[in-house]
Design a protein around this motif. Structure first.
Motif, PDB file in Angstrom:
ATOM      1  N   PRO A   1       1.910   3.659  15.105  1.00 46.61           N
ATOM      2  CA  PRO A   1       2.881   2.585  14.615  1.00 46.61           C
ATOM      3  C   PRO A   1       2.720   1.619  13.403  1.00 46.61           C
ATOM      4  CG  PRO A   1       3.009   2.765  17.084  1.00 46.61           C
ATOM      5  CD  PRO A   1       1.643   3.350  16.425  1.00 46.61           C
ATOM      6  N   ILE A   2       1.484   1.387  13.284  1.00 52.01           N
ATOM      7  CA  ILE A   2       0.985   0.454  12.449  1.00 52.01           C
ATOM      8  C   ILE A   2       0.782   1.419  11.058  1.00 52.01           C
ATOM      9  CG2 ILE A   2      -1.192  -0.735  11.428  1.00 52.01           C
ATOM     10  CD1 ILE A   2      -1.679  -1.431  14.222  1.00 52.01           C
ATOM     11  N   ALA A   3       0.588   2.676  11.344  1.00 52.35           N
ATOM     12  CA  ALA A   3       0.295   3.666  10.176  1.00 52.35           C
ATOM     13  C   ALA A   3       1.686   3.814   9.402  1.00 52.35           C
ATOM     14  CB  ALA A   3      -0.424   4.783  10.296  1.00 52.35           C
ATOM     15  N   ILE A   4       2.680   4.053  10.364  1.00 52.56           N
ATOM     16  CA  ILE A   4       4.030   4.174  10.008  1.00 52.56           C
ATOM     17  C   ILE A   4       4.300   3.175   8.974  1.00 52.56           C
ATOM     18  CG2 ILE A   4       6.427   4.738  10.667  1.00 52.56           C
ATOM     19  CD1 ILE A   4       5.050   6.515  12.956  1.00 52.56           C
ATOM     20  N   ILE A   5       4.380   1.943   9.632  1.00 52.12           N
ATOM     21  CA  ILE A   5       4.649   0.662   8.745  1.00 52.12           C
ATOM     22  C   ILE A   5       4.036   0.568   7.450  1.00 52.12           C
ATOM     23  CG2 ILE A   5       4.645  -1.731   9.026  1.00 52.12           C
ATOM     24  CD1 ILE A   5       4.886  -1.604  12.018  1.00 52.12           C
ATOM     25  N   PHE A   6       2.894   0.990   7.452  1.00 51.21           N
ATOM     26  CA  PHE A   6       2.232   0.766   6.383  1.00 51.21           C
ATOM     27  C   PHE A   6       2.763   1.947   5.229  1.00 51.21           C
ATOM     28  CE2 PHE A   6      -1.209   2.383   3.446  1.00 51.21           C
ATOM     29  CZ  PHE A   6      -1.500   1.345   2.706  1.00 51.21           C
ATOM     30  N   VAL A   7       2.916   3.256   5.710  1.00 46.83           N
ATOM     31  CA  VAL A   7       3.432   4.146   4.764  1.00 46.83           C
ATOM     32  C   VAL A   7       4.881   3.888   4.282  1.00 46.83           C
ATOM     33  CG1 VAL A   7       4.204   6.800   4.859  1.00 46.83           C
ATOM     34  CG2 VAL A   7       2.104   5.933   5.633  1.00 46.83           C
ATOM     35  N   LEU A   8       5.875   3.258   5.188  1.00 50.04           N
ATOM     36  CA  LEU A   8       7.010   2.930   4.731  1.00 50.04           C
ATOM     37  C   LEU A   8       7.101   1.797   3.974  1.00 50.04           C
ATOM     38  CD1 LEU A   8       8.830   3.143   8.374  1.00 50.04           C
ATOM     39  CD2 LEU A   8       9.146   4.738   6.546  1.00 50.04           C
ATOM     40  N   LEU A   9       6.599   0.925   4.035  1.00 48.44           N
ATOM     41  CA  LEU A   9       6.264  -0.053   3.186  1.00 48.44           C
ATOM     42  C   LEU A   9       5.875   0.291   1.498  1.00 48.44           C
ATOM     43  CD1 LEU A   9       4.929  -3.141   5.310  1.00 48.44           C
ATOM     44  CD2 LEU A   9       7.109  -2.994   4.418  1.00 48.44           C
ATOM     45  N   THR A  10       4.686   1.040   1.625  1.00 50.22           N
ATOM     46  CA  THR A  10       4.226   1.772   0.612  1.00 50.22           C
ATOM     47  C   THR A  10       5.349   2.424  -0.317  1.00 50.22           C
ATOM     48  OG1 THR A  10       1.922   1.878   1.408  1.00 50.22           O
ATOM     49  CG2 THR A  10       2.582   3.111  -0.673  1.00 50.22           C
ATOM     50  N   ALA A  11       6.127   3.360   0.438  1.00 50.94           N
ATOM     51  CA  ALA A  11       7.022   4.237  -0.046  1.00 50.94           C
ATOM     52  C   ALA A  11       8.396   3.274  -0.636  1.00 50.94           C
ATOM     53  CB  ALA A  11       7.687   5.102   0.958  1.00 50.94           C
ATOM     54  N   PHE A  12       8.540   2.171   0.079  1.00 51.12           N
ATOM     55  CA  PHE A  12       9.542   1.076  -0.351  1.00 51.12           C
ATOM     56  C   PHE A  12       9.116   0.530  -1.577  1.00 51.12           C
ATOM     57  CE2 PHE A  12      11.667  -2.989  -0.251  1.00 51.12           C
ATOM     58  CZ  PHE A  12      12.963  -2.682  -0.477  1.00 51.12           C
TER      59      PHE A  12
END
Length: 103
Positions: A70-81
């Motif tokens: 979940p931490i990695a998913i949050i990081f990837v989503l924030l980066t893409a955003f």
């Protein structure tokens, strides 16, 4: 060069925002663990907090990351955003320049 700077800025800001979310979630999980001996999970099961009472009356606290996905998913989503917003802003600036030059 612009893309390198844009992506490095996105990675940096996403890392900082992810750590703010992780620390905030950990603090909320820590203060929601009112019962001793009950393991509490936070941030979609990524973090845990487990207070235990010893026989001499002292308390042991276990805390950590139980699942990093979940931490990695949050990081990837924030980066893409961040990259998407930066790209849109760059295109809007270019469009504004073209409109101003046309006048």
């Amino acid at each position: 060069m612009k893309w390198f700077l844009r992506i490095s800025a996105a990675l940096t800001s996403s890392f900082v925002l992810t750590m703010i979310v992780v620390v905030g979630s950990f603090i909320m999980t820590m203060f929601s663990a009112r019962e001793v001996g009950v393991r509490k999970f936070g941030l979609f099961g990524a973090l845990f907090f487990h207070p235990q009472e010893q026989s001499d009356g002292s308390t042991i606290l276990e805390a950590g990351v139980s699942n990093g996905i979940p931490i990695a998913i949050i990081f990837v989503l924030l980066t893409a955003f961040h990259v998407a917003v930066a790209s849109v802003l760059e295109r809007l600036k270019a469009h504004k320049r073209r409109l101003q030059e046309a006048d």
